[in-house]
Each structure stands twice: as C-alpha cells, then as structure tokens.
Design a protein around this motif. Sequence first.
Motif, PDB file in Angstrom:
ATOM      1  N   LEU A 141      13.470  11.370   6.613  1.00  0.00           N
ATOM      2  CA  LEU A 141      13.115  11.592   5.214  1.00  0.00           C
ATOM      3  C   LEU A 141      12.613  13.015   4.993  1.00  0.00           C
ATOM      4  N   VAL A 142      11.878  13.540   5.966  1.00  0.00           N
ATOM      5  CA  VAL A 142      11.393  14.928   5.875  1.00  0.00           C
ATOM      6  C   VAL A 142      12.570  15.889   5.745  1.00  0.00           C
ATOM      7  N   GLU A 143      13.615  15.656   6.524  1.00  0.00           N
ATOM      8  CA  GLU A 143      14.783  16.543   6.483  1.00  0.00           C
ATOM      9  C   GLU A 143      15.433  16.527   5.108  1.00  0.00           C
ATOM     10  N   ILE A 144      15.545  15.335   4.535  1.00  0.00           N
ATOM     11  CA  ILE A 144      16.151  15.228   3.200  1.00  0.00           C
ATOM     12  C   ILE A 144      15.291  15.964   2.175  1.00  0.00           C
ATOM     13  N   LEU A 145      13.989  15.754   2.234  1.00  0.00           N
ATOM     14  CA  LEU A 145      13.088  16.418   1.282  1.00  0.00           C
ATOM     15  C   LEU A 145      13.145  17.939   1.447  1.00  0.00           C
ATOM     16  N   PHE A 146      13.092  18.392   2.683  1.00  0.00           N
ATOM     17  CA  PHE A 146      13.088  19.834   2.939  1.00  0.00           C
ATOM     18  C   PHE A 146      14.397  20.481   2.488  1.00  0.00           C
TER      19      PHE A 146
ATOM     20  N   ASN B 214      16.260  19.685   0.228  1.00  0.00           N
ATOM     21  CA  ASN B 214      16.400  19.672  -1.233  1.00  0.00           C
ATOM     22  C   ASN B 214      15.232  20.387  -1.918  1.00  0.00           C
ATOM     23  N   GLY B 215      14.565  21.266  -1.166  1.00  0.00           N
ATOM     24  CA  GLY B 215      13.530  22.115  -1.743  1.00  0.00           C
ATOM     25  C   GLY B 215      12.224  21.421  -2.061  1.00  0.00           C
ATOM     26  N   ARG B 216      11.973  20.265  -1.470  1.00  0.00           N
ATOM     27  CA  ARG B 216      10.745  19.514  -1.757  1.00  0.00           C
ATOM     28  C   ARG B 216       9.824  19.569  -0.538  1.00  0.00           C
ATOM     29  N   THR B 217       9.507  20.823  -0.155  1.00  0.00           N
ATOM     30  CA  THR B 217       8.733  21.062   1.067  1.00  0.00           C
ATOM     31  C   THR B 217       7.341  20.459   0.985  1.00  0.00           C
ATOM     32  N   ASP B 218       6.692  20.575  -0.163  1.00  0.00           N
ATOM     33  CA  ASP B 218       5.330  20.040  -0.304  1.00  0.00           C
ATOM     34  C   ASP B 218       5.311  18.526  -0.081  1.00  0.00           C
ATOM     35  N   GLU B 219       6.323  17.831  -0.621  1.00  0.00           N
ATOM     36  CA  GLU B 219       6.391  16.379  -0.423  1.00  0.00           C
ATOM     37  C   GLU B 219       6.628  16.058   1.059  1.00  0.00           C
ATOM     38  N   ALA B 220       7.460  16.883   1.702  1.00  0.00           N
ATOM     39  CA  ALA B 220       7.727  16.677   3.132  1.00  0.00           C
ATOM     40  C   ALA B 220       6.449  16.845   3.938  1.00  0.00           C
TER      41      ALA B 220
END
Length: 575
Positions: free
Chosen positions: A216-221, A223-229
Amino acid sequence: MRLILKSALLILFLLTSLDAFPQEKQSKKNRKRQQDEAMASRLFIDGQRFLMLEDYDRAYFYFQKAREKSPDEAAINFKIAEILLRANRVDQALEFGMKAVEIDPDNKYYNLVMAEVYSKQNQPMKAAEILENLMSNTDENQNYILDLAQLYLAAGEFDKALSALDRAEEYYGTVAPLTLQKQRIYLRKNNLAAAIAEGQKLVDAYPGNSEYVLNLVEILFNNGRTDEAIALVENSLASYPNQPELQMAAYALYKEKGNVDRAESLIKEAFSSPDLDPKVKAQAFADILQETKSARRDALLETLETSMLEHHPNDAGVLTAVGDKRLFEGKKEQALELYQKSVRLDPPNPQVMQGVITTMFELGKDFSEIETFTSTAVDEFPDRAEFWFFDGTAKLAQKKGPESVASLEKALEVNANKNQQITLLVNGQIGDAYHLVGRKEDAFKSYDAVLQVNPTDEHVLNNYAYYLSLAKENLEKAKTMSEGLVKRFPKNSTYLDTHAWVLFQLKDYSNAKVYMERALENEEKPSGVMWEHYGDILYHLGQRNEAVTYWKKAEGGDDVSEQLSQKIKDRKYYD
C-alpha cells in the motif's frame, strides 16, 4: 386322429422354425456389440495404464483403438482430447472434447477440458461461459471462480473479472491473492481510491504483516501521497516496532521529504536487525556509497558497515558492498581481499569476478594467480567477451603464446563487434600474442585495425613501432609512431626506449643515445633489455668498453637477446 396330430406338429415346427431365424440374426448383432464394448473396455484400460506411466504415445494409440470399437463412448473421446491438449494439438482436441460433451453434457470434467481448449485457442469468453454454466449448476463448482476471473481478465472484461473476484471473496473470505488481483484491476481502471481501499483491507485483515503495508505504501508513494504513506508506516511501526522492512521504507520516504535526521535514524535501526535481508542492506549501502561524498555520508557508511559485518560477516553481497567502499577509499588491497572472499563464498557473480580480476591487474599481482580467476571466469561465464580478454592477457603476460591467442580469438568471436571498445582492446592484445607466436603479419593487421578506429592508442603505437623496428620494416612509419608518443609522454621510459631503438635501426645512433639516456633517467629500475640497448648504441658510437659495461649490467635481466653472452665474451655487437 394320428394324421391330424402329425399335421398339427408339422405346422407348429414350421412356425417355430420360421420364427427362430430372425431371433438368431438379432443375437449375433448383440454379441458383436457386446464383444466390441468388451474390447473397447480392455483397450481403454490399457490406455489408462500407459497414461499413468506418462507414455502418452502408447496411451493415445490404445484410446484410438478403443474409439474404433466404441466411437460414442464419452470417456474415450475425453481421454483422447486430454492427450491432444497436452501435446498442444488444440484444434484436434476440440473435436474430441466436443464429442464427449455432446454425449454427456453434464459431466464436469468434459466441460473443463473444453474450457481449457477454448482458453488455449484464445477464446476466453467461450471458456468463461462453460465455467459460468458449471458454477450455476451446483455450489460444489464454486472453486473455479478464480479461473473464471482470469478468463475475464484475459478477455479484457475488467468489470466481469471484478464481479467474479467479489464472488470468490464471498466464497473464500479475504485472501491476499484475490484482494491484490482486485487492486491491480482497479489501478488499471485508474480507480485509485478503490485500489487503496483494497490495500487497506489487507492491512486491516493481517495486522503486523509488513508485506501488505509495503504494498500500500508503494501505491501511495507512486501516486504522490507521500504523507499518507509515512502515516501508514509510522502507525504500523507504533503497533509492531520490530519491522526492519518497514523501517527501510520509512527511511526512503523521509529521505524523499528531506527529513535526513529521521531517515538516518530509521536506516540505522533497520541495519541493526539481523532479520533484515542482507541483500537489502547491501543494496542500500551501495546506493549511499554513490551519493556525493561528505562527512555525514561517510559517518553513516561507517555505522552501517559495522552493523552489516556484525550480523552478516560471511554474506557475499555484504562483503562486495564493503569491498566497493574500500575501493572508493583507495584501499585496493583490502577491497581485493573482500572481493576474493565474496567469490569463494557464493557461486561467482560476474560483476564481483570482474572486480577481482581488474583489481588484481591494477595491483600488479602475479599473473599466474590472476589466471586462476580468469580461468574460472571463462568457465562460469563463457558468453562474456571481457573475461576471455582478461584470460588471454594473463596468459600473454606469462608468455603462453598459443593459449593467449586462443582466448583472445574467443573474445573476438563472443564479442562479434557488439562492443567496439572490447574489440579495440582485444585487437591490441592479440597483436602482441600473434607476434609472440611468430604470426608477424597477423600482428600488424590487428594493430592497423585498432589505429584505423583510434589512431592515438598508446599501447598499439608503442608495440607496433617496436616490432617494426625488430623486423626492420617500415622504419619511417615506426619512427612517426614512436616520435608522436614521446612528444605526448616525454617521461615515459618505455616509449623513450622504443623510439631510441627505432632510431638505432635507422642508424641514427647519436639521437638514439639521447632518447635511451632519457629512458634510463626516467626508469627507477631499468630492465635488462634497456641496458642492452644502451650498450648496443654505445658500441655503434665507437664506445666499446662502455658498451661491454652496460651489456654486463643487462645480464640476468628481462627480455635480453640470446646473443648477449656472446657480445660480452667477444666484446662485439651481434644483430
């Protein structure tokens, strides 16, 4: 009364006799049919036996013979279809599979073989239709739902695939492969929210499993959602702190955000765990080593190196990574020691093997020792031209002429001009090898091939000029080549010696003496041939006593001529 009785008996005989003829005919048909069925059954059993022995040709033969006796037996047609399908004779398998289903349309296995046939014919929707029908008939066939989903995926029917996977999830529960497949489909449909939701479902279903968090971290990262990751990783680490893989992921995320302090803290903690795969550590270490040198980078590398060697002192990848660091630091001997240990621990790695060999050449190691590694390299990696080049070079340095030629010619064959730099290097070396074995013209052709591409190649210019001078051929060409070298490298004793010898062969003894003296001045330990050359020059300048003095200095040195002893004895120059 007796006459009437006789007549009645005759009529009865005739009637029963006439009736007996068709009955006898019908029983023959039955017997023939029963015999065929019995024979078909025996042939079928033989076919089954050979099928179990994986003797498919003989099994096919017996099943075909069985079909000749009983063409409408579904099981026989099914077995023939199975064997044809195994042999990838898909179109023929279709014919027999269809016959089996036509005879027994409700048989699950006959339908499944047809589904496989359609799948191999790239008709996934036909195969899917068969599976849908099977599953609609009974709950017992729900286990084919995953195959159905794959067929819909193959057909590009993503919505139907998702529907099938939802049904599979109802049947099996939350199972990682199902959820991950759904996630991939949502990503292909650009439905990021749904993909993230599927990822979160796995994280919630398997708390403490770093694999699903990382997914899930890879998907978030990406797609530019580093803070969520970062938040996801930190939450997981708060509940389950001993997860070095997640610490490494957090290190990368914080580094991306520019929070160097937190990043370094995390990577140090991850490296302190013996559970983190040493391959992961070695790769991260190598990546940091490639960063711009700084006091902070060097301090971090020292800490990580200590930790790696403490937990993985005999891991080949770790030793190689530390060896690279030593090489960056200019500590070639230590680097070589680590590389060699790495090679001994693991099956040879081509990059590590190349590091060992090139470092040994740079350090001037004994060529016979180098050859032990080059021989291993060409055995392990015969399709790598550079190893044949190294092997030929090591052999050439030991004066193993024919063996050197063989390895260098193999290098040219394997390279096949794919890498021009390797071609140039090999041609330069093979020229020397050809000269060593007396193939002078081949040597000169190889040198010319190099100079056509790179007219300033030092090695080729020097050796070409020297060998021309020994052959007393094209001396002006030799002079041009050697003269250019000494202008470019006025303190190189080897090039000065070559130029002096070319001038000697041109009978320009005065200038030969000037360049030979410069060669001796710039050489800390002159070779035997250099002293001999100087003596030869002095002799031709009329300085016989001085010539003998230098010939004596040459005795026992490298590459001296066979005539040296006679020169000294007779105090006379011999060509």
